[in-house]
Design a protein around this motif. Structure first.
Motif, PDB file in Angstrom:
ATOM      1  N   LEU A   1      -5.294  -3.820  -6.154  1.00  0.00           N
ATOM      2  CA  LEU A   1      -6.082  -3.521  -5.559  1.00  0.00           C
ATOM      3  C   LEU A   1      -5.533  -3.583  -4.260  1.00  0.00           C
ATOM      4  CD1 LEU A   1      -8.672  -1.341  -5.511  1.00  0.00           C
ATOM      5  CD2 LEU A   1     -10.432  -2.946  -4.809  1.00  0.00           C
ATOM      6  N   ALA A   2      -5.875  -4.634  -4.171  1.00  0.00           N
ATOM      7  CA  ALA A   2      -5.174  -4.701  -2.229  1.00  0.00           C
ATOM      8  C   ALA A   2      -3.757  -4.161  -2.473  1.00  0.00           C
ATOM      9  CB  ALA A   2      -4.499  -6.026  -2.426  1.00  0.00           C
ATOM     10  N   ILE A   3      -3.543  -4.502  -3.290  1.00  0.00           N
ATOM     11  CA  ILE A   3      -1.464  -3.529  -3.567  1.00  0.00           C
ATOM     12  C   ILE A   3      -1.440  -2.187  -3.354  1.00  0.00           C
ATOM     13  CG2 ILE A   3       0.679  -3.056  -4.374  1.00  0.00           C
ATOM     14  CD1 ILE A   3       0.717  -6.519  -5.599  1.00  0.00           C
ATOM     15  N   ASP A   4      -2.415  -1.482  -4.022  1.00  0.00           N
ATOM     16  CA  ASP A   4      -3.044  -0.142  -4.035  1.00  0.00           C
ATOM     17  C   ASP A   4      -3.185   0.085  -2.514  1.00  0.00           C
ATOM     18  OD1 ASP A   4      -2.653  -0.131  -6.348  1.00  0.00           O
ATOM     19  OD2 ASP A   4      -4.575   0.842  -7.640  1.00  0.00           O
ATOM     20  N   ASP A   5      -4.132  -0.403  -2.563  1.00  0.00           N
ATOM     21  CA  ASP A   5      -4.637   0.326  -0.835  1.00  0.00           C
ATOM     22  C   ASP A   5      -3.500  -0.546   0.216  1.00  0.00           C
ATOM     23  OD1 ASP A   5      -6.977   0.607  -2.045  1.00  0.00           O
ATOM     24  OD2 ASP A   5      -8.163  -1.178  -1.095  1.00  0.00           O
ATOM     25  N   PHE A   6      -2.439  -1.370   0.427  1.00  0.00           N
ATOM     26  CA  PHE A   6      -1.606  -1.457   1.012  1.00  0.00           C
ATOM     27  C   PHE A   6      -1.013   0.123   1.299  1.00  0.00           C
ATOM     28  CE2 PHE A   6       1.164  -4.037   3.568  1.00  0.00           C
ATOM     29  CZ  PHE A   6       0.442  -4.638   5.104  1.00  0.00           C
ATOM     30  N   ASN A   7      -0.252  -0.220  -0.444  1.00  0.00           N
ATOM     31  CA  ASN A   7       1.158   1.240  -0.162  1.00  0.00           C
ATOM     32  C   ASN A   7       0.839   2.529   0.286  1.00  0.00           C
ATOM     33  OD1 ASN A   7       3.223  -1.164  -1.097  1.00  0.00           O
ATOM     34  ND2 ASN A   7       1.993  -0.378  -3.692  1.00  0.00           N
ATOM     35  N   ALA A   8      -0.949   2.857   0.053  1.00  0.00           N
ATOM     36  CA  ALA A   8      -1.061   3.700   0.597  1.00  0.00           C
ATOM     37  C   ALA A   8      -0.713   4.198   1.500  1.00  0.00           C
ATOM     38  CB  ALA A   8      -2.137   4.000  -0.257  1.00  0.00           C
ATOM     39  N   THR A   9      -0.984   2.921   2.384  1.00  0.00           N
ATOM     40  CA  THR A   9      -0.645   3.184   3.996  1.00  0.00           C
ATOM     41  C   THR A   9       1.019   3.282   4.315  1.00  0.00           C
ATOM     42  OG1 THR A   9       0.097   0.792   4.628  1.00  0.00           O
ATOM     43  CG2 THR A   9      -2.881   1.334   4.417  1.00  0.00           C
ATOM     44  N   HIS A  10       1.919   3.328   3.585  1.00  0.00           N
ATOM     45  CA  HIS A  10       3.601   3.582   3.333  1.00  0.00           C
ATOM     46  C   HIS A  10       4.099   2.731   4.726  1.00  0.00           C
ATOM     47  CE1 HIS A  10       2.658   7.046   1.349  1.00  0.00           C
ATOM     48  NE2 HIS A  10       1.683   7.305   2.191  1.00  0.00           N
TER      49      HIS A  10
END
Length: 380
Positions: free
Chosen positions: A53-62
């Motif tokens: 979930l952290a990777i998904d959220d962080f990647n979403a910030t580009h």
């Protein structure tokens, strides 16, 4: 001919544009390992889910690292909660080219594996709680949760001063986790003026505890503390009640599970467990985290996911802050990280790599559910 030349020119421009775009993007690989099969797989799954979930959220910030838009990906491996398998997994992940490590789960696996990551210079953020993990002199070891020193110390003092236990018995499973937790609990009980009447030992594979319990029963404890996982603590409590032992029963965070309640049955009521941090609903980012977790996985988070989420976020944020995925470059940023997380508003590390902001919540099982009883700072 003019048409062919124009077509060739368009293709050349497109290829060049693609090459430029590729030069401005990159993928950074992060390692993960925990028990994904076997008796402790439920812990490993929860642990991994927080990271994903952290990777998904962080990647979403580009995010940008090394001047490039970066996508973080997870390289996962099952260490089976086994130290030998853990070291094999650790070397394989290093050889795979990971830039940071999230894991392992068990202290007995994390500690030997940590030497491999240290030699490779790869920062490792683990949920392992044994004090020895961050006291080896490695600059690469960091912790996502409170240590056994913090948790055992809080609980030992609590049972003497707040629960007024007079005759305390300890049982541990001799794993690095269980032994470390038991030792810190015992030291804290004695420092608070409590009385340890016995300390028995078992293994993390045992299922029959009647011989140990018979010995303890003869010494008439009013409090039994088990340092180990729910696969032992639940049947131990059930067997204690079948022997008409009425002593209050307590354990650490690996017993704060639905499985403990299910296996122990009616005997679970009244049991006490401790867990690092605040209850999920009281964590600063708890409600939003829970909502996103349920949307992604279709179930509620349990014990470890909020901590692995923050540990993963700290690792990735330190790379962004350093503008580098080179472990030697971003490691100092990780050591000095200061961020608002799900579990705390002040996520930061001390000189050892342990969390500075350490609180412990004591829970009691009431009518088949874990209910928060008290929240205590490790410094109080």
């Amino acid at each position: 001919m003019r048409h062919l030349t124009s077509k060739w020119l368009c293709m050349t421009i497109a290829l060049c544009a693609s090459a430029v775009a590729n030069a401005q993007t990159q993928t950074v690989k992060i390692g993960f390992s925990g028990p994904m099969t076997g008796a402790q797989a439920m812990y490993g799954k929860d642990y991994q889910s927080g990271v994903l979930l952290a990777i998904d959220d962080f990647n979403a910030t580009h995010p940008k690292v090394d001047g490039k838009v970066t996508t973080f990906v997870l390289d996962s491996a099952d260490d089976q909660a086994d130290p030998k398998t853990g070291t094999i997994v650790a070397q394989r992940l290093v050889d795979d080219g990971i830039k940071g490590m999230l894991g392992h789960f068990n202290s007995g696996v994390t500690i030997p594996a940590s030497a491999i990551y240290s030699r490779a210079g790869i920062p490792q953020v683990s949920v392992a709680t044994a004090p020895a993990y961050t006291r080896q002199g490695f600059k690469t070891t960091f912790r996502m949760m409170t240590s056994d020193t913090q948790q055992g110390g809080v609980v030992g003092r609590y049972v003497v001063e707040k629960m007024h236990a007079k005759r305390i018995a300890i049982v541990d499973d001799r794993t690095a986790y269980g032994q470390g937790l038991a030792e810190e609990f015992e030291k804290s009980v004695k420092a608070a003026g409590g009385n340890i009447i016995d300390h028995q030992y078992t293994t993390d594979k045992a299922t029959d505890f009647k011989s140990i319990l018979t010995v303890l029963k003869s010494k008439n404890p009013d409090f039994i503390y088990y340092a180990g996982a729910d696969s032992q603590s639940a049947p131990m409590l059930k067997q204690a009640r079948s022997l008409a032992m009425s002593a209050l029963f307590a354990s650490g965070e690996m017993s704060k599970t639905e499985n403990f309640i299910r296996v122990a049955g009616a005997a679970a009521d009244g049991a006490i467990v401790s867990l690092a941090g605040l209850p999920l609903e009281r964590m600063p980012g708890g409600s939003g985290f829970t909502r996103r977790y349920e949307a992604k996985f279709g179930e509620k988070p349990t014990t470890y996911a909020p901590y692995s989420y923050d540990g993963a976020m700290a690792l990735m944020k330190s790379m962004v802050d350093a503008n580098s995925s080179d472990p030697s470059t971003y490691l100092p940023k990780l050591a000095r990280i200061g961020m608002k997380g799900v579990t705390t508003d002040h996520f930061s590390y001390d000189q050892y790599g342990d969390l500075r902001d350490a609180v412990v919540t004591v829970y009691k099982c009431e009518h088949g559910a874990w209910v928060p009883l008290d929240v205590i700072s490790s410094s109080s």
